[in-house]
Design an enzyme around this catalytic site. Sequence first.
Site, PDB file in Angstrom:
ATOM      1  N   GLU A   1     -31.308  -2.156 -32.533  1.00 26.73           N
ATOM      2  CA  GLU A   1     -32.349  -3.149 -32.274  1.00 26.73           C
ATOM      3  C   GLU A   1     -33.620  -2.500 -31.727  1.00 26.73           C
ATOM      4  O   GLU A   1     -34.735  -2.936 -32.017  1.00 26.73           O
ATOM      5  CB  GLU A   1     -31.846  -4.195 -31.273  1.00 26.73           C
ATOM      6  CG  GLU A   1     -30.796  -5.134 -31.818  1.00 26.73           C
ATOM      7  CD  GLU A   1     -31.343  -6.043 -32.893  1.00 26.73           C
ATOM      8  OE1 GLU A   1     -31.542  -5.553 -34.027  1.00 26.73           O
ATOM      9  OE2 GLU A   1     -31.570  -7.225 -32.611  1.00 26.73           O
TER      10      GLU A   1
ATOM     11  N   THR B   1     -40.539  -7.797 -36.410  1.00 26.67           N
ATOM     12  CA  THR B   1     -40.301  -8.128 -35.002  1.00 26.67           C
ATOM     13  C   THR B   1     -41.271  -7.348 -34.115  1.00 26.67           C
ATOM     14  O   THR B   1     -41.803  -7.877 -33.139  1.00 26.67           O
ATOM     15  CB  THR B   1     -38.849  -7.806 -34.602  1.00 26.67           C
ATOM     16  OG1 THR B   1     -37.971  -8.477 -35.517  1.00 26.67           O
ATOM     17  CG2 THR B   1     -38.547  -8.292 -33.199  1.00 26.67           C
TER      18      THR B   1
END
Lengths: 310, 310
Positions: A129, A182
């Site tokens: 992530e 993101t």
Amino acid sequence: MNEIKIFSPASVANISCGFDVLGVCLNNIGDEMVIRKTKKKGVVISKVHGDRDIPLDNKKNVAAISASSLLNKISINHGFEIEIFKGIKSGSGIGSSAASSAGSVFGINKLIEKPFSKNELIKFAMEGEKKASGTAHADNVAPLICGGITLIRSTTEIDVINLPIPDKLFLTIIHPKIKLKTSDSRSILKHKVSLKKTIDQMANLGGFISGLYTNDFNLIKRSLKDVIVEPTRSILIPEFYKIKKSAIDNGALGSGIAGSGPSIYAMVKGEKKARKVGEAMSEILIKIGLEFNLHVSEINRNGIKVLSKK
Amino acid sequence: MNEIKIFSPASVANISCGFDVLGVCLNNIGDEMVIRKTKKKGVVISKVHGDRDIPLDNKKNVAAISASSLLNKISINHGFEIEIFKGIKSGSGIGSSAASSAGSVFGINKLIEKPFSKNELIKFAMEGEKKASGTAHADNVAPLICGGITLIRSTTEIDVINLPIPDKLFLTIIHPKIKLKTSDSRSILKHKVSLKKTIDQMANLGGFISGLYTNDFNLIKRSLKDVIVEPTRSILIPEFYKIKKSAIDNGALGSGIAGSGPSIYAMVKGEKKARKVGEAMSEILIKIGLEFNLHVSEINRNGIKVLSKK
């Protein structure tokens, strides 16, 4: 066991009042991954089906990055090959990178007979992530590893709490086909928040969590508000407020940005209403001629699932 | 009924992770108030016992201010006289103004046969709090009106949630005898909070609330942290960090500033341990020769109590 096939689901982080702390695991949207033992040590991404933009390179592929951080912690004389069948569009906001990051470590852990705890797997998956978004957040990977609705109390010492799931709670998700990275969606966030807004967000998060514990759908509805992130991020999403309003007008408990967007979620009581809300949200995008995907999902209590082993 | 005597308890707001949203009602510390119907309309503070600094003037006395805001909403041909017996030191941080603000409207509401709901009483009591601290917060008055541990989800539309109370949960409170005005203690707060700290505070609040619902004392312990207010406010309290550390070293689940201080609370499982924690906290102040009051209290599930009527 030499090979495992898993289903690694999509997820919705934030849920309006829970920026970076809440995440929900979805049921019928996700990737499939086949992980095989190989003679050669280390990890190789052999193929990614369904998304040409995802790199195979070990230093760039998030499934490889999280797998490597796991493999660095053990000494074994073989390696792994990962084949990914993407069902989640990258840049959609419903945890595409998390499905790969968490899926690879979950699968490898099964193949090496589960030496690592859920918290350790979350820690490894967060490495993926970090590559995807610039920060090592756990709000998408935790619900995949733990199932259901999770609260991330801490990521320094990993501390994840499984929150209760009221019956008949559905998520409707509309994904307008624009791509938001993101990292870009994080970069527009303001780094300072007024004390007043901090208090309001805390109050709503507290209300939402209480609503889950007491099955109080009305309290959940009153609490599904985001005064911190939505006002900034929503400008990146075409017709955001119209779509949100149409969801609520049609009976959703609340609606907001799914993760870092551009997907928009609505939380709804009951499947029939969730589908109706989906139709209403769709109409707004049909009107402006923007393509989209629509998902209606119950909350997945189990997280990543083993499909087959051999 | 022409006269009512009530016990209006002390309370602890904030509880580390819940700045402006959490409040806890205490059991055996509080004010007594006698409220009598009078022929003359309006409200009069006839006498305040036990604190010479509290003004009798209707425009300055918080019990009169909240009572007046209630009386403005009804038409009756008589008035009220309020006599206050202060048990809570003003400026101690354990809800002295809230006891007066909430007590007067609670008592008057009983005398006029309860036309107002709990939420309406909170709204009136907040007027007194506004006078005392500069902002109309509800985190002390709500637990007095509703009992127990309360979460203030909203003060625009009053929305108060009673949180569950795990058995044997005690608060130990030490009040160093320095006086801090809530308005001064608020004025040093930073108006902007980093996004990172906001997320940490939200995560801890969520953990604390989950811990209450699941009776998970370990989770409560992990969550009792304040990264927003304590670092700033604690500088106003002599030996704050030493006292906090001694509480935790002696078995407290957590410790922090009670409301706006200077009192320091510790949350403890079990009465015996709560008393031991109190002794340990006291030693720090004894060492520096600063006078203090010490309270050990179970959580008061009922809030303000009627002592007698006639």
